[in-house]
Design an enzyme around this catalytic site. Structure first.
Site, mmCIF file in Angstrom:
data_model
loop_
_atom_site.group_PDB
_atom_site.id
_atom_site.type_symbol
_atom_site.label_atom_id
_atom_site.label_comp_id
_atom_site.label_asym_id
_atom_site.label_seq_id
_atom_site.Cartn_x
_atom_site.Cartn_y
_atom_site.Cartn_z
ATOM 1 N N TYR A 151 -1.595 -1.206 11.036
ATOM 2 C CA TYR A 151 -1.860 -1.758 9.701
ATOM 3 C C TYR A 151 -0.699 -1.432 8.762
ATOM 4 C CZ TYR A 151 -3.403 -1.417 4.864
ATOM 5 O OH TYR A 151 -3.452 -1.494 3.497
ATOM 6 N N LYS A 181 2.438 -3.809 6.680
ATOM 7 C CA LYS A 181 2.861 -3.761 5.271
ATOM 8 C C LYS A 181 4.363 -3.516 5.184
ATOM 9 C CE LYS A 181 -1.212 -4.444 3.463
ATOM 10 N NZ LYS A 181 -1.518 -5.783 2.903
ATOM 11 N N SER A 218 0.839 -1.194 0.000
ATOM 12 C CA SER A 218 0.000 0.000 0.000
ATOM 13 C C SER A 218 0.872 1.242 0.000
ATOM 14 C CB SER A 218 -0.852 -0.007 1.280
ATOM 15 O OG SER A 218 -1.451 1.250 1.488
HETATM 16 C C1 UD1 Z 1 -6.817 4.659 3.472
HETATM 17 C C2 UD1 Z 1 -5.711 3.952 4.208
HETATM 18 C C3 UD1 Z 1 -4.829 3.263 3.253
HETATM 19 C C4 UD1 Z 1 -5.625 2.339 2.357
HETATM 20 C C5 UD1 Z 1 -6.700 3.120 1.650
HETATM 21 C C6 UD1 Z 1 -7.577 2.226 0.812
HETATM 22 C C7 UD1 Z 1 -3.860 5.311 5.313
HETATM 23 C C8 UD1 Z 1 -3.556 6.196 6.474
HETATM 24 N N1 UD1 Z 1 -5.127 4.868 5.166
HETATM 25 O O1 UD1 Z 1 -6.277 5.718 2.750
HETATM 26 O O2 UD1 Z 1 -3.859 2.518 3.951
HETATM 27 O O3 UD1 Z 1 -4.798 1.689 1.465
HETATM 28 O O4 UD1 Z 1 -7.493 3.780 2.619
HETATM 29 O O5 UD1 Z 1 -8.239 2.954 -0.169
HETATM 30 O O6 UD1 Z 1 -2.988 5.028 4.557
HETATM 31 N N2 UD1 Z 1 -12.667 11.201 3.381
HETATM 32 C C9 UD1 Z 1 -13.703 12.039 3.729
HETATM 33 N N3 UD1 Z 1 -14.842 11.478 4.267
HETATM 34 C C10 UD1 Z 1 -14.986 10.135 4.464
HETATM 35 C C11 UD1 Z 1 -13.897 9.289 4.120
HETATM 36 C C12 UD1 Z 1 -12.765 9.852 3.583
HETATM 37 O O7 UD1 Z 1 -13.617 13.253 3.562
HETATM 38 O O8 UD1 Z 1 -16.036 9.710 4.982
HETATM 39 C C13 UD1 Z 1 -11.455 11.765 2.764
HETATM 40 C C14 UD1 Z 1 -10.174 11.541 3.548
HETATM 41 O O9 UD1 Z 1 -9.952 12.570 4.463
HETATM 42 C C15 UD1 Z 1 -9.135 11.502 2.431
HETATM 43 C C16 UD1 Z 1 -9.901 10.893 1.249
HETATM 44 O O10 UD1 Z 1 -11.273 11.101 1.540
HETATM 45 O O11 UD1 Z 1 -8.734 12.800 2.079
HETATM 46 C C17 UD1 Z 1 -9.649 9.413 1.056
HETATM 47 O O12 UD1 Z 1 -9.876 8.738 2.280
HETATM 48 P P1 UD1 Z 1 -9.962 7.140 2.361
HETATM 49 O O13 UD1 Z 1 -10.838 6.614 1.281
HETATM 50 O O14 UD1 Z 1 -10.313 6.788 3.772
HETATM 51 O O15 UD1 Z 1 -8.485 6.645 2.000
HETATM 52 P P2 UD1 Z 1 -7.051 7.075 2.618
HETATM 53 O O16 UD1 Z 1 -7.220 7.665 3.965
HETATM 54 O O17 UD1 Z 1 -6.333 7.833 1.584
#
Ligand code: UD1
Length: 338
Positions: free
Chosen positions: A148, A152, A124
């Protein structure tokens, strides 16, 4: 090749199984179904037009894992199986270390004992930690910000040491950015159990009416519109990256090598919401809430190494990712049947 796909009933695993079969390989699935419904197998078999051997196995069980290798004549393993929720890993570190590390070690030991030494690992972009450089390259130091993520990083290290010790191993470490989308049929897709942690499944559940509104985690980042920026990659492109890695390993001996699988483009939360609203012809109500602790402002892949060495690049646009996620969600509002 006859390929064991661990976690083959899961989101990325299931899409990869279909592409393996389409490319003329054979696939054997190993899954404990702790985070996947058995009905995914019926869908896979009907899409593939063939039956697929499935082992319901806990890969931390060394005897059961080795037994599978004794029965099946395997050429390679793609190892997807593992726990993957960042927040849960902070609350249950022992469970994450035990499951993710034990299963990887158990699979590697069984492979070694049965002379199978071609291994593709689901890693990842989380291994780049909170590096301030937004465009991530494979030569950046790896680190983690959650248990997590550490599983990795640690697994990658085990694999590097193994390749270093024994040059018969060929190991591809694939660092995924943010996988989204679904098979264009709408028959397989991402089916998170409970409250979705990730953006796309949450947006899809808002669009279909399962959730009232999206919480956007912060709009004061130093990005195009203040919301977080990520590199979203269609799961079909991601699956294709695994086939490309197997092809590469047959042709070239890299020992251990890591490749970023991403598009190279950064997309903000609001840009994704906008694209999804168009794809679904629904409004996506949202509210801005405080930043989620631990979130990076913005990062995306430098995918040039995979482009050059695997001959692979993403092909699907953000609109296609949203259209396919929506087709899956609207055809299966409650996910896979029990
Ligand atoms: C997370 C994991 C990553 C994993 C990936 C899978 C980290 C810290 N986290 O990444 O390991 O591989 O998911 O896709 O690495 N957001 C919102 N509202 C929501 C959910 C998300 O605004 O309800 C925003 C988050 O702040 C971020 C973006 O959407 O900016 C993507 O978030 P998310 O889909 O959770 O993925 P990551 O945090 O990038």
């Amino acid at each position: 090749m006859r390929v064991l796909v661990t976690g083959g009933a899961g989101y990325i695993g299931s899409h990869t199984v279909l592409q393996l079969l389409a490319a003329g390989h054979q696939a054997v699935i190993a899954d404990d179904f702790s985070n996947a419904k058995p009905s995914v197998i019926d869908r896979l078999e009907s899409l593939a037009g063939q039956s697929i051997p499935v082992y319901r196995v806990d890969l931390t069980d060394r005897a059961a894992t080795t037994e599978m290798f004794a029965v099946e004549r395997l050429d390679a393993v793609i190892h997807f199986a593992g726990f993957k929720a960042v927040g849960e890993s902070v609350a249950k570190p022992l469970s994450y270390y035990q499951n993710n590390l034990d299963s990887t070690l158990s699979v590697l030991a069984a492979m070694d004992a049965h002379n199978v030494r071609t291994f593709v690992f689901s890693s990842s972009a989380t291994v780049y930690g909170d590096n301030p450089v937004r465009e991530r390259t494979e030569d950046m130091p790896t680190t983690a910000t959650s248990p997590y993520g550490w599983t990795k990083v640690m697994s990658e290290q085990v694999l590097a040491d193994l390749a270093n010790a024994d040059d018969r191993w060929r190991i591809a470490v694939l660092r995924y950015f943010n996988p989204v989308g679904a098979h264009p049929s709408g028959l397989i897709g991402e089916d998170p159990s409970g409250f979705p942690n990730n953006l796309m499944p949450f947006v899809a559940q808002v669009a279909v009416g399962r959730r009232e509104k999206l919480s956007v985690f912060g709009d004061d980042y130093d990005t195009v519109d203040g919301t977080g920026v990520r590199d979203y990659i269609h799961v079909e492109d991601l699956a294709a990256g695994h086939i490309a890695a197997l092809d590469r390993m047959r042709a070239v001996d890299d020992g251990w090598s890591a490749w970023n699988l991403g598009s190279g483009d950064g997309v903000s939360v609001l840009a994704l919401v906008d694209s999804f609203a168009r794809a679904s012809a629904r409004e996506i109500p949202y509210e801005i809430v405080p930043r989620r602790p631990g979130d990076a402002p913005a990062y995306w892949a430098d995918a040039s190494k995979a482009n050059a060495e695997l001959g692979w690049r993403t092909r699907k646009t953000l609109d296609e990712m949203c259209a396919d996620s929506w087709r899956w969600q609207s055809q299966n509002p409650g996910g896979y049947p029990d």
